[in-house]
Design a protein around this motif. Structure first.
Motif, PDB file in Angstrom:
ATOM      1  N   ASP A   1      37.344  36.783  46.694  1.00 53.09           N
ATOM      2  CA  ASP A   1      36.803  37.809  47.567  1.00 53.09           C
ATOM      3  C   ASP A   1      35.631  37.228  48.352  1.00 53.09           C
ATOM      4  OD1 ASP A   1      35.658  40.062  48.761  1.00 53.09           O
ATOM      5  OD2 ASP A   1      36.274  41.377  47.118  1.00 53.09           O
ATOM      6  N   ALA A   2      35.781  37.142  49.672  1.00 50.84           N
ATOM      7  CA  ALA A   2      34.740  36.536  50.492  1.00 50.84           C
ATOM      8  C   ALA A   2      33.505  37.415  50.599  1.00 50.84           C
ATOM      9  CB  ALA A   2      35.281  36.244  51.889  1.00 50.84           C
ATOM     10  N   THR A   3      33.612  38.686  50.250  1.00 52.61           N
ATOM     11  CA  THR A   3      32.469  39.585  50.339  1.00 52.61           C
ATOM     12  C   THR A   3      31.431  39.289  49.273  1.00 52.61           C
ATOM     13  OG1 THR A   3      33.935  41.300  51.204  1.00 52.61           O
ATOM     14  CG2 THR A   3      31.769  42.011  50.411  1.00 52.61           C
ATOM     15  N   ASP A   4      31.887  39.095  48.030  1.00 52.68           N
ATOM     16  CA  ASP A   4      30.948  38.859  46.924  1.00 52.68           C
ATOM     17  C   ASP A   4      31.210  37.574  46.158  1.00 52.68           C
ATOM     18  OD1 ASP A   4      33.303  39.516  45.675  1.00 52.68           O
ATOM     19  OD2 ASP A   4      32.573  41.373  44.765  1.00 52.68           O
ATOM     20  N   GLY A   5      32.225  36.793  46.562  1.00 49.93           N
ATOM     21  CA  GLY A   5      32.514  35.533  45.890  1.00 49.93           C
ATOM     22  C   GLY A   5      33.215  35.680  44.553  1.00 49.93           C
TER      23      GLY A   5
ATOM     24  N   SER B   1      39.581  36.050  40.940  1.00 50.55           N
ATOM     25  CA  SER B   1      40.485  36.653  39.967  1.00 50.55           C
ATOM     26  C   SER B   1      41.839  35.949  40.025  1.00 50.55           C
ATOM     27  CB  SER B   1      40.667  38.155  40.238  1.00 50.55           C
ATOM     28  OG  SER B   1      41.225  38.360  41.520  1.00 50.55           O
ATOM     29  N   GLU B   2      42.569  36.031  38.938  1.00 47.92           N
ATOM     30  CA  GLU B   2      43.900  35.432  38.865  1.00 47.92           C
ATOM     31  C   GLU B   2      44.943  36.508  39.132  1.00 47.92           C
ATOM     32  OE1 GLU B   2      46.817  33.719  35.390  1.00 47.92           O
ATOM     33  OE2 GLU B   2      44.719  33.028  35.384  1.00 47.92           O
TER      34      GLU B   2
ATOM     35  N   PRO C   1      38.631  26.872  38.524  1.00 55.09           N
ATOM     36  CA  PRO C   1      39.098  27.058  39.898  1.00 55.09           C
ATOM     37  C   PRO C   1      38.166  27.967  40.691  1.00 55.09           C
ATOM     38  CG  PRO C   1      40.897  27.368  38.335  1.00 55.09           C
ATOM     39  CD  PRO C   1      39.638  27.297  37.541  1.00 55.09           C
ATOM     40  N   LEU C   2      37.973  27.585  41.966  1.00 49.95           N
ATOM     41  CA  LEU C   2      37.204  28.366  42.936  1.00 49.95           C
ATOM     42  C   LEU C   2      35.762  28.599  42.508  1.00 49.95           C
ATOM     43  CD1 LEU C   2      39.877  30.955  44.081  1.00 49.95           C
ATOM     44  CD2 LEU C   2      39.521  28.604  44.800  1.00 49.95           C
ATOM     45  N   GLN C   3      35.202  27.631  41.775  1.00 49.30           N
ATOM     46  CA  GLN C   3      33.777  27.651  41.475  1.00 49.30           C
ATOM     47  C   GLN C   3      33.072  26.726  42.458  1.00 49.30           C
ATOM     48  OE1 GLN C   3      32.310  29.707  39.057  1.00 49.30           O
ATOM     49  NE2 GLN C   3      34.388  30.513  39.173  1.00 49.30           N
ATOM     50  N   GLU C   4      31.879  27.136  42.895  1.00 53.21           N
ATOM     51  CA  GLU C   4      31.180  26.389  43.923  1.00 53.21           C
ATOM     52  C   GLU C   4      30.662  25.072  43.378  1.00 53.21           C
ATOM     53  OE1 GLU C   4      28.244  27.316  47.651  1.00 53.21           O
ATOM     54  OE2 GLU C   4      28.586  28.815  46.104  1.00 53.21           O
ATOM     55  N   GLN C   5      30.831  24.029  44.176  1.00 49.52           N
ATOM     56  CA  GLN C   5      30.339  22.710  43.806  1.00 49.52           C
ATOM     57  C   GLN C   5      28.909  22.568  44.295  1.00 49.52           C
ATOM     58  OE1 GLN C   5      32.921  19.714  45.383  1.00 49.52           O
ATOM     59  NE2 GLN C   5      34.574  20.164  43.976  1.00 49.52           N
ATOM     60  N   HIS C   6      28.019  22.180  43.381  1.00 51.42           N
ATOM     61  CA  HIS C   6      26.610  21.963  43.737  1.00 51.42           C
ATOM     62  C   HIS C   6      26.382  20.457  43.809  1.00 51.42           C
ATOM     63  CE1 HIS C   6      25.685  26.193  43.179  1.00 51.42           C
ATOM     64  NE2 HIS C   6      26.396  26.141  42.071  1.00 51.42           N
ATOM     65  N   LEU C   7      26.594  19.936  44.984  1.00 56.49           N
ATOM     66  CA  LEU C   7      26.450  18.491  45.177  1.00 56.49           C
ATOM     67  C   LEU C   7      25.059  18.210  45.731  1.00 56.49           C
ATOM     68  CD1 LEU C   7      29.939  17.787  46.769  1.00 56.49           C
ATOM     69  CD2 LEU C   7      29.269  17.598  44.382  1.00 56.49           C
ATOM     70  N   LEU C   8      24.098  18.046  44.842  1.00 52.45           N
ATOM     71  CA  LEU C   8      22.722  17.773  45.264  1.00 52.45           C
ATOM     72  C   LEU C   8      22.557  16.271  45.402  1.00 52.45           C
ATOM     73  CD1 LEU C   8      20.834  20.212  42.905  1.00 52.45           C
ATOM     74  CD2 LEU C   8      21.578  20.599  45.243  1.00 52.45           C
TER      75      LEU C   8
ATOM     76  N   SER D   1      43.514  40.474  55.682  1.00 51.63           N
ATOM     77  CA  SER D   1      42.697  41.351  56.519  1.00 51.63           C
ATOM     78  C   SER D   1      41.633  42.103  55.722  1.00 51.63           C
ATOM     79  CB  SER D   1      43.589  42.358  57.243  1.00 51.63           C
ATOM     80  OG  SER D   1      44.308  43.150  56.312  1.00 51.63           O
ATOM     81  N   SER D   2      41.765  42.163  54.411  1.00 52.86           N
ATOM     82  CA  SER D   2      40.752  42.800  53.565  1.00 52.86           C
ATOM     83  C   SER D   2      39.671  41.820  53.118  1.00 52.86           C
ATOM     84  CB  SER D   2      41.410  43.435  52.333  1.00 52.86           C
ATOM     85  OG  SER D   2      42.095  42.449  51.576  1.00 52.86           O
ATOM     86  N   ASN D   3      39.632  40.631  53.755  1.00 54.60           N
ATOM     87  CA  ASN D   3      38.621  39.598  53.498  1.00 54.60           C
ATOM     88  C   ASN D   3      38.743  38.985  52.106  1.00 54.60           C
ATOM     89  OD1 ASN D   3      36.614  37.989  54.572  1.00 54.60           O
ATOM     90  ND2 ASN D   3      34.940  39.313  53.906  1.00 54.60           N
ATOM     91  N   VAL D   4      39.980  38.898  51.620  1.00 50.65           N
ATOM     92  CA  VAL D   4      40.259  38.232  50.343  1.00 50.65           C
ATOM     93  C   VAL D   4      41.169  37.042  50.632  1.00 50.65           C
ATOM     94  CG1 VAL D   4      41.271  38.434  48.045  1.00 50.65           C
ATOM     95  CG2 VAL D   4      40.013  40.363  49.049  1.00 50.65           C
ATOM     96  N   LEU D   5      40.800  35.911  50.068  1.00 53.61           N
ATOM     97  CA  LEU D   5      41.550  34.678  50.278  1.00 53.61           C
ATOM     98  C   LEU D   5      42.460  34.424  49.090  1.00 53.61           C
ATOM     99  CD1 LEU D   5      40.198  31.512  51.877  1.00 53.61           C
ATOM    100  CD2 LEU D   5      41.231  31.253  49.639  1.00 53.61           C
ATOM    101  N   SER D   6      43.701  34.035  49.367  1.00 53.22           N
ATOM    102  CA  SER D   6      44.646  33.686  48.300  1.00 53.22           C
ATOM    103  C   SER D   6      44.973  32.202  48.392  1.00 53.22           C
ATOM    104  CB  SER D   6      45.923  34.520  48.421  1.00 53.22           C
ATOM    105  OG  SER D   6      46.586  34.254  49.639  1.00 53.22           O
ATOM    106  N   ILE D   7      45.035  31.560  47.229  1.00 51.45           N
ATOM    107  CA  ILE D   7      45.327  30.138  47.174  1.00 51.45           C
ATOM    108  C   ILE D   7      46.172  29.859  45.939  1.00 51.45           C
ATOM    109  CG2 ILE D   7      43.131  29.644  45.988  1.00 51.45           C
ATOM    110  CD1 ILE D   7      43.130  26.923  47.434  1.00 51.45           C
TER     111      ILE D   7
END
Length: 465
Positions: free
Chosen positions: A175-179, A182-183, A29-36, A159-165
């Motif tokens: 965490d949008a600051t450093d990517g 966490s669960e 979950p929440l790992q970046e997809q590298h679609l080359l 507001s602390s720049n953390v996204l929850s899903i």
């Protein structure tokens, strides 16, 4: 009722969560997809199709064969032969040296506006350059097992720049600051799946609504469960919103409850007006008005000043203009009494309301299911996300409602949207199990610092020694 959502409760949700457990383990979950996308040589080829009727094949053949002999292989010829060649060239118009040429020299263009006048006009009124809007997402993350349910609210940006899903029965933090990912919590199968998430204004605490009607309050910094709100609803809680220390919850039972999270007896007000599931809840910026939308196609405006703890609160406006479920709600950031609402698959419209009077100011047919709405905090623009057929995000100019951009990339309906704290980036999650980030609202202009005022009285006067 909106045809796009699910009507069954826990049975369908829990079965989908259990059946996809194996798939979750094989994906991150929440790992970046590298679609080359590697293009082959054939992808880059282009084919020129000539207009044969405009071609002089005889002249072309002569120039490719006989015509070139005189230049590359000069031969001795008699004066009579040279004269014959020139006459033949003039007769068949073979003296052409260019394929396209003007018969007469084109006239010099005349500027209707004098240069000095246009320069003065440009200097007096500087034009604002049009903002570039990227048409593709700047980042795509994997979101396995996200529930494809129109009536839920599974994404929020604090507001602390953390996204929850919420993915199935687990809530993840990104965490949008450093990517960093966490669960936060994985709920038991009999209580899940998670049906809603919402950050508190402090950006530290997050509310989690569950399929079993409970609402949990978590501390994200310590990953600690602070309390569980019970007894308010009789079925799943799919909508949440905060108003200071008040957590408002909306359930499938049609009830809307204000919970004061500071006290033991948390239920302080109850709003009753919906007779089907509440799927949209939004407090105005002032905290005085609450908008609620439901699967009964109703939109209610509630006023906090008329709320009572002894009896159900009467709505301020009951709006029945939508013809499908009302989930998408957004209060305008630059006009406090302006509300935008979006209808489901049977409605497909975005409507604008004066919440003081209840009047409809405008209605726009978008052509597809409206899943979510977000206002631009820095410009007069509105962003909407949609379902079938394009599954796109559409950026509208307000109030003209002219389309500024259509962002595509999702392959399933875009059910959820969230906005970054600075208002520039939008995250969207869809039934295609991807989470995409769009730089759609641009970078806000940096305000020029105001000149420092002199704190001393009579600072401009000369001192008398």
């Amino acid at each position: 009722m909106d045809a796009g959502g699910s009507v069954n409760l826990s049975s369908s949700l829990s079965s989908s969560a259990s059946s996809s457990a194996s798939k979750t383990r094989s994906r991150f979950p929440l790992q970046e997809q590298h679609l080359l996308q590697r293009r082959t040589s054939r992808d880059n080829l282009d084919r020129f199709i000539p207009n044969r009727s405009a071609m002089d094949f005889d002249y072309a053949h002569y120039m490719l064969t006989e015509g070139r002999k005189g230049k590359e292989n000069p031969a001795v010829s008699s004066p009579s032969r040279e004269a014959y060649r020139k006459q033949l060239a003039e007769t068949f118009n073979m003296n052409r040296t260019r394929i396209l040429a003007f018969k007469n020299k084109p006239p010099t263009p005349v500027d209707p506006i004098p240069a000095d006048f246009s320069t003065a006009a440009n200097n007096s009124k500087p034009t604002k350059s049009r903002r570039y809007i990227p048409q593709t997402s700047e980042r795509t993350l994997d979101a396995p097992d996200i529930l494809d349910d129109y009536y839920l609210n599974l994404l929020d940006w604090g507001s602390s720049n953390v996204l929850s899903i919420a993915l199935g029965s687990t809530v993840y933090l990104w965490d949008a600051t450093d990517g960093a990912t966490s669960e936060l919590v994985t709920v038991d199968e009999e209580n899940g799946p998670v049906t809603s998430v919402k950050w508190a204004p402090d950006g530290r605490h997050v509310a989690v609504g569950l399929n079993n009607s409970d609402v949990q309050l978590w501390d994200s910094t310590s990953n600690r469960l602070l309390r569980t709100l019970k007894g308010g609803h009789r079925s799943r809680v799919g909508a949440l919103d905060w108003n200071s220390h008040i957590l408002t919850t909306g359930g499938m039972d049609g009830q809307i409850i204000n919970n004061d999270v500071r006290v033991r007896a948390h239920i302080v007000e109850t709003y009753r007006g919906h007779h089907q599931e509440v799927c949209g809840l939004k407090w105005s910026a002032s905290g005085q008005q609450l908008a609620s939308g439901g699967n009964d196609n109703l939109l209610h405006i509630w006023d906090r000043s008329t709320a009572s703890s002894n009896a159900p609160t009467q709505w301020l406006h009951r709006i029945e203009d939508h013809t499908a479920a009302v989930k998408a709600l957004a209060w305008c950031p630059f006009q406090g009494n302006l509300l935008a609402s979006g209808g489901g698959g049977g409605d497909r419209s975005i409507k604008f309301w004066n919440t003081h009077t209840g009047a409809c100011l405008n209605s726009v047919d978008t052509g597809s299911q409206v899943c979510a709405l977000l206002w631009n905090k820095n410009e007069r623009e509105l962003l909407s996300s949609h379902g079938f057929t394009q599954n796109q995000l559409t950026l509208w100019k307000y109030p003209s409602m002219v389309k500024m951009a259509e962002l595509t990339g999702h392959t399933s309906r875009v059910l959820f949207m969230a906005q970054s704290p600075d208002g520039c980036t939008v995250a969207s999650a869809a039934g295609d199990e991807t989470l995409r980030f769009w730089n759609v609202f641009g970078t806000p202009e940096v305000a020029k610092p105001a000149p420092k005022a002199n704190t001393e009285p009579f600072a401009n006067l000369n001192r008398i020694r």
